[in-house]
Design a protein around this motif. Structure first.
Motif, short mmCIF file in Angstrom:
data_model
loop_
_atom_site.label_atom_id
_atom_site.label_comp_id
_atom_site.label_asym_id
_atom_site.label_seq_id
_atom_site.Cartn_x
_atom_site.Cartn_y
_atom_site.Cartn_z
N GLN A 48 -2.07 3.18 -34.14
CA GLN A 48 -1.33 3.32 -32.88
C GLN A 48 -2.01 3.26 -31.56
N HIS A 49 -3.00 3.83 -31.34
CA HIS A 49 -3.93 3.83 -30.28
C HIS A 49 -4.77 2.27 -30.00
N ASP A 50 -5.02 1.93 -31.21
CA ASP A 50 -5.65 0.54 -31.09
C ASP A 50 -4.66 -0.62 -30.77
N LYS A 51 -3.40 -0.56 -31.29
CA LYS A 51 -2.55 -1.53 -31.17
C LYS A 51 -1.66 -1.25 -29.93
N ASP A 52 -1.46 -0.14 -29.26
CA ASP A 52 -1.07 0.01 -28.07
C ASP A 52 -2.21 -0.03 -26.96
N GLY A 53 -3.25 -0.45 -27.45
CA GLY A 53 -4.19 -0.62 -26.34
C GLY A 53 -4.72 0.54 -25.53
N GLN A 54 -4.53 1.94 -26.22
CA GLN A 54 -4.59 3.18 -25.60
C GLN A 54 -5.88 3.93 -25.92
N HIS A 55 -6.91 3.18 -25.69
CA HIS A 55 -8.20 3.51 -26.32
C HIS A 55 -8.90 4.82 -25.70
N GLY A 56 -8.34 5.19 -24.47
CA GLY A 56 -8.71 6.55 -23.80
C GLY A 56 -7.84 7.46 -23.61
N GLN A 57 -6.56 7.20 -24.23
CA GLN A 57 -5.40 8.07 -23.77
C GLN A 57 -5.02 8.79 -25.08
N PHE A 58 -5.60 9.76 -25.28
CA PHE A 58 -5.46 10.80 -26.46
C PHE A 58 -5.63 12.25 -26.25
N ASN A 59 -5.20 12.98 -27.00
CA ASN A 59 -5.41 14.48 -26.91
C ASN A 59 -6.57 14.77 -27.70
#
Length: 86
Positions: free
Chosen positions: A61-72
């Motif tokens: 999910q984080h890779d697909k959405d490009g959210q490489h630094g947006q996580f808890n």
């Protein structure tokens, strides 16, 4: 590489992402390959497979959405702790 080594590598990658508050595309791909391999391995205990599925979904999910630094960061810490219990 046996599954114990794979789990340790997976924990190390997750710790690194937590420390840097960022995960690269290559790291997410590596996490997906590791978790996929572990999930297909009959030697891996069933009680860790749900954690592995969660980690695999997290990476995808984080890779697909490009959210490489947006996580808890606490989510990563929880994954690492669950892996280390085994």
């Amino acid at each position: 590489m046996n599954y114990h080594h794979q789990l340790q590598l997976l924990a190390d990658i997750l710790r690194n992402q937590q420390d840097e508050n960022y995960g690269t595309h290559v790291e997410y791909e590596q996490i997906e390959r590791l978790t996929s391999s572990l999930l297909q391995n009959d030697s891996v205990p069933d009680n860790i497979k749900s954690t592995l599925m969660g980690i695999e979904q997290f990476a995808y999910q984080h890779d697909k959405d490009g959210q490489h630094g947006q996580f808890n960061a606490s989510e990563l810490q929880q994954f690492v702790q669950q892996i280390e219990q085994f």
